[in-house]
Design a protein around this motif. Sequence first.
Motif, PDB file in Angstrom:
ATOM      1  N   ILE A 289      -6.524  -2.515  17.628  1.00  0.00           N
ATOM      2  CA  ILE A 289      -7.181  -2.072  18.872  1.00  0.00           C
ATOM      3  C   ILE A 289      -8.683  -2.174  18.637  1.00  0.00           C
ATOM      4  N   SER A 290      -9.312  -3.094  19.367  1.00  0.00           N
ATOM      5  CA  SER A 290     -10.716  -3.362  19.042  1.00  0.00           C
ATOM      6  C   SER A 290     -11.636  -3.056  20.227  1.00  0.00           C
TER       7      SER A 290
ATOM      8  N   TRP B 176     -15.651  -3.189  22.394  1.00  0.00           N
ATOM      9  CA  TRP B 176     -16.400  -4.210  23.133  1.00  0.00           C
ATOM     10  C   TRP B 176     -17.793  -4.470  22.584  1.00  0.00           C
TER      11      TRP B 176
ATOM     12  N   LYS C 102      -5.127  -5.969  20.708  1.00  0.00           N
ATOM     13  CA  LYS C 102      -5.456  -5.543  22.075  1.00  0.00           C
ATOM     14  C   LYS C 102      -6.977  -5.416  22.110  1.00  0.00           C
TER      15      LYS C 102
ATOM     16  N   GLU D  97     -10.787  -4.235  27.164  1.00  0.00           N
ATOM     17  CA  GLU D  97     -10.693  -4.815  28.509  1.00  0.00           C
ATOM     18  C   GLU D  97     -12.039  -5.393  28.955  1.00  0.00           C
TER      19      GLU D  97
ATOM     20  N   GLY E   2      -2.975  -0.909  25.599  1.00  0.00           N
ATOM     21  CA  GLY E   2      -3.362  -0.187  24.378  1.00  0.00           C
ATOM     22  C   GLY E   2      -2.322   0.849  23.999  1.00  0.00           C
TER      23      GLY E   2
ATOM     24  N   GLU F   9     -14.002   4.905  20.194  1.00  0.00           N
ATOM     25  CA  GLU F   9     -14.459   6.281  20.383  1.00  0.00           C
ATOM     26  C   GLU F   9     -13.538   7.286  19.680  1.00  0.00           C
TER      27      GLU F   9
ATOM     28  N   THR G  29     -10.488   8.506  21.603  1.00  0.00           N
ATOM     29  CA  THR G  29      -9.417   7.502  21.667  1.00  0.00           C
ATOM     30  C   THR G  29      -8.635   7.520  20.354  1.00  0.00           C
TER      31      THR G  29
ATOM     32  N   CYS H  42     -22.081   1.222  16.307  1.00  0.00           N
ATOM     33  CA  CYS H  42     -21.650   2.529  15.803  1.00  0.00           C
ATOM     34  C   CYS H  42     -22.517   2.997  14.639  1.00  0.00           C
TER      35      CYS H  42
ATOM     36  N   HIS I 104     -20.635   2.376  31.547  1.00  0.00           N
ATOM     37  CA  HIS I 104     -21.405   2.763  30.359  1.00  0.00           C
ATOM     38  C   HIS I 104     -22.874   3.006  30.720  1.00  0.00           C
TER      39      HIS I 104
ATOM     40  N   LYS J 102     -23.118   6.378  32.056  1.00  0.00           N
ATOM     41  CA  LYS J 102     -22.997   7.377  30.987  1.00  0.00           C
ATOM     42  C   LYS J 102     -24.345   7.524  30.255  1.00  0.00           C
TER      43      LYS J 102
ATOM     44  N   GLU K  15     -22.786  11.411  20.673  1.00  0.00           N
ATOM     45  CA  GLU K  15     -22.979   9.961  20.587  1.00  0.00           C
ATOM     46  C   GLU K  15     -23.230   9.410  21.985  1.00  0.00           C
TER      47      GLU K  15
HETATM   48  N1  LIG Z   1     -17.689   0.947  17.454  1.00  0.00           N
HETATM   49  C1  LIG Z   1     -17.695   2.129  17.980  1.00  0.00           C
HETATM   50  O1  LIG Z   1     -17.840   3.111  17.325  1.00  0.00           O
HETATM   51  C2  LIG Z   1     -17.503   2.227  19.432  1.00  0.00           C
HETATM   52  C3  LIG Z   1     -17.724   3.402  20.084  1.00  0.00           C
HETATM   53  N2  LIG Z   1     -17.560   3.462  21.400  1.00  0.00           N
HETATM   54  C4  LIG Z   1     -17.828   4.731  22.065  1.00  0.00           C
HETATM   55  O2  LIG Z   1     -16.817   4.945  22.993  1.00  0.00           O
HETATM   56  C5  LIG Z   1     -17.362   5.159  24.293  1.00  0.00           C
HETATM   57  C6  LIG Z   1     -16.412   4.651  25.343  1.00  0.00           C
HETATM   58  O3  LIG Z   1     -16.173   3.248  25.203  1.00  0.00           O
HETATM   59  P1  LIG Z   1     -14.710   2.691  25.413  1.00  0.00           P
HETATM   60  O4  LIG Z   1     -14.681   1.232  25.508  1.00  0.00           O
HETATM   61  O5  LIG Z   1     -14.105   3.448  26.540  1.00  0.00           O
HETATM   62  O6  LIG Z   1     -14.083   3.064  23.998  1.00  0.00           O
HETATM   63  P2  LIG Z   1     -12.614   3.284  23.707  1.00  0.00           P
HETATM   64  O7  LIG Z   1     -12.470   3.981  22.414  1.00  0.00           O
HETATM   65  O8  LIG Z   1     -11.961   3.922  24.884  1.00  0.00           O
HETATM   66  O9  LIG Z   1     -12.043   1.788  23.632  1.00  0.00           O
HETATM   67  C7  LIG Z   1     -11.855   1.075  22.443  1.00  0.00           C
HETATM   68  C8  LIG Z   1     -10.506   0.375  22.520  1.00  0.00           C
HETATM   69  O10 LIG Z   1      -9.447   1.331  22.574  1.00  0.00           O
HETATM   70  C9  LIG Z   1      -8.579   1.029  23.677  1.00  0.00           C
HETATM   71  N3  LIG Z   1      -7.976   2.279  24.118  1.00  0.00           N
HETATM   72  C10 LIG Z   1      -8.529   3.237  24.892  1.00  0.00           C
HETATM   73  N4  LIG Z   1      -7.670   4.265  25.053  1.00  0.00           N
HETATM   74  C11 LIG Z   1      -6.550   3.952  24.359  1.00  0.00           C
HETATM   75  C12 LIG Z   1      -5.310   4.612  24.135  1.00  0.00           C
HETATM   76  N5  LIG Z   1      -5.050   5.819  24.643  1.00  0.00           N
HETATM   77  N6  LIG Z   1      -4.397   3.990  23.378  1.00  0.00           N
HETATM   78  C13 LIG Z   1      -4.650   2.789  22.837  1.00  0.00           C
HETATM   79  N7  LIG Z   1      -5.787   2.114  23.028  1.00  0.00           N
HETATM   80  C14 LIG Z   1      -6.744   2.686  23.775  1.00  0.00           C
HETATM   81  C15 LIG Z   1      -9.484   0.362  24.668  1.00  0.00           C
HETATM   82  O11 LIG Z   1      -8.746  -0.354  25.622  1.00  0.00           O
HETATM   83  C16 LIG Z   1     -10.320  -0.512  23.746  1.00  0.00           C
HETATM   84  O12 LIG Z   1      -9.605  -1.676  23.360  1.00  0.00           O
HETATM   85  C17 LIG Z   1     -18.694   4.461  24.235  1.00  0.00           C
HETATM   86  O13 LIG Z   1     -19.557   4.952  25.171  1.00  0.00           O
HETATM   87  C18 LIG Z   1     -19.110   4.749  22.834  1.00  0.00           C
HETATM   88  O14 LIG Z   1     -19.679   6.024  22.758  1.00  0.00           O
HETATM   89  C19 LIG Z   1     -17.114   2.388  22.107  1.00  0.00           C
HETATM   90  C20 LIG Z   1     -16.877   1.186  21.502  1.00  0.00           C
HETATM   91  C21 LIG Z   1     -17.093   1.018  20.118  1.00  0.00           C
END
Ligand SMILES: NC(=O)C1=CN([C@@H]2O[C@H](COP(=O)(O)OP(=O)(O)OC[C@H]3O[C@@H](n4cnc5c(N)ncnc54)[C@H](O)[C@@H]3O)[C@@H](O)[C@H]2O)C=CC1
Length: 486
Positions: free
Chosen positions: A151-152, A154, A178, A181, A216, A233, A236, A288, A335, A338, A390
């Motif tokens: 699960i990666s 964006w 996955k 999106e 996901g 996040e 998640t 991150c 975003h 946010k 964050e």
């Molecule tokens: N590298 C990092 O540390 C990252 C941190 N973030 C943080 O997360 C916040 C929200 O961004 P999002 O894209 O919504 O992050 P997210 O953690 O919701 O999404 C990351 C991945 O998890 C998947 N996902 C989400 N809910 C899931 C579930 N219940 N089961 C399985 N897969 C699931 C998403 O479809 C996506 O592929 C950002 O504002 C940022 O603060 C976001 C992306 C990367």
Amino acid sequence: MRQVENFIRGEFVAARDGKRFDKVSPVTGEVIASIAEAGRSDVNEAVLAAKAALQGEWSTFTTNQRVEMLYEVADEITRRFEDFVEAEMADTGQPSHVMRHVFIPRGAANFKIFADTIKNVPTESFMLDTPDGAGALNYGVRTPKGVIGVISPWNAPFMLMTWKVGPALACGNTVVVKPSEETPLTSVLLGEVMNKVGVPKGVYNVVNGFGPDSAGAFLTEHKDVDAITFTGETRTGTAIMKAAAEGTRDVSFEMGGKNAGIVFADCDFDKAIEGISRSSFLNSGQVCLGTERVYVERPIFDKFVAALKEKAEAVNYGKPTDEGVNYGPLISKEHQNKVLSYYQKAVEDGATVVTGGGVPEVPEALKDGNWIQPTIWTGLSDDAAVVREEIFGPCCHIRPFDTEEEVIGLANNTDYGLATTIWTKDLPRAHRMAAKIDVGICWVNSWFLRDLRTAFGGTKQSGIGREGGVHSLEFYTELRNVCVKL
Ligand SMILES: NC(=O)C1=CN([C@@H]2O[C@H](COP(=O)(O)OP(=O)(O)OC[C@H]3O[C@@H](n4cnc5c(N)ncnc54)[C@H](O)[C@@H]3O)[C@@H](O)[C@H]2O)C=CC1
Ligand SMILES: O=C(O)/C=C/C=C(\O)C(=O)O
């Protein structure tokens, strides 16, 4: 418009129920692609394809054959460099030079480094004394864990997805990816590479869709997924961990951060400014490992704030391919909202806005993109929301400090523990600090200087486990001990 399908058993396929969603450009707000949205039955098919592939031709590959194939994957990515750069730019809107110098080369390197690792890692062995004097030989055998759910996120989609797929395949597993999106293009494009170099069908699969009640969740809940690796996040991660508890599947999590940058008065000032400016604003702050809390030793505080302000105000907004553009938009309207809500909160909490704080003026063609100003605050208390939570945007709060002990306490005063960056010429002090700051990754006089053999991951709510070099083998293999009485 570009049509993007799922990639299952070596084929590009639409969702069975025909569902699709739009991919919107972060730069212009236009719809640029239509993406197949995998339902539960599509995800099931992908997982079964990956499970079947574990028993097929892939399982007959020697380590050397796998290593050679991963090298071919990396070389084919390099041959199709421009296609990957274009797809990643379309997905993220970030400037072309970041794709060319960091994200796409790292994608190729992620296959080579783990091919090298699996080829060169020694096997653990111990001689055991026994009462009869003959002894026993213990040795470790590593076997693939099975089907890995990837699960990666964006923010650096290709680099972070391949960081998981590379070691998973090197260890002989199969994968179902996955991608976020928001950024599906490069994961699906990688399917073309896999087919071109002859990776057996079903070894690499991609299902597109969202998180909860979508691809996901369907993937992480699937009982034939043997382990899950996730970057994203922290909340998640909690949801995925609950899904993984069913069947007691293993997880590897790299999650959020609220990383501290610590600048001592004896630092090389220009290098510290350059380093903190990159760590706060690169990729529009969507990293991150980025720095959202900066602590500066009091004698250079004012000079530091003024110099970082200059850097923040020097960014050039524009299309990723435009000459001189060094700064992109945020990934989505959601975003952007946010991050803007945090900009607002900082003002309500009484921050001094040194620079930024809103949406910049951009040319008419870009006005529907998710643009945001790099922003610097001072003057907030240590418990203000923008100092604790964050944000994942191009912003930081700068606060003065007086002593080493004080700044260690400030740096550790967070629920996260991913990374820190320390700027000083006093190396004994840097080593002392590095030992006391509770993070997985500590940079001294540098930031995001990555040796892919090193352990990568976070403490506290920033993650579970370490990946990188041999550490990835701990997650992507089962280690069996064989004891032979001599
Ligand atoms: N590298 C990092 O540390 C990252 C941190 N973030 C943080 O997360 C916040 C929200 O961004 P999002 O894209 O919504 O992050 P997210 O953690 O919701 O999404 C990351 C991945 O998890 C998947 N996902 C989400 N809910 C899931 C579930 N219940 N089961 C399985 N897969 C699931 C998403 O479809 C996506 O592929 C950002 O504002 C940022 O603060 C976001 C992306 C990367
Ligand atoms: O270098 C890496 O492997 C990862 C870097 C960045 C992230 O993990 C992230 O921003 O999520």
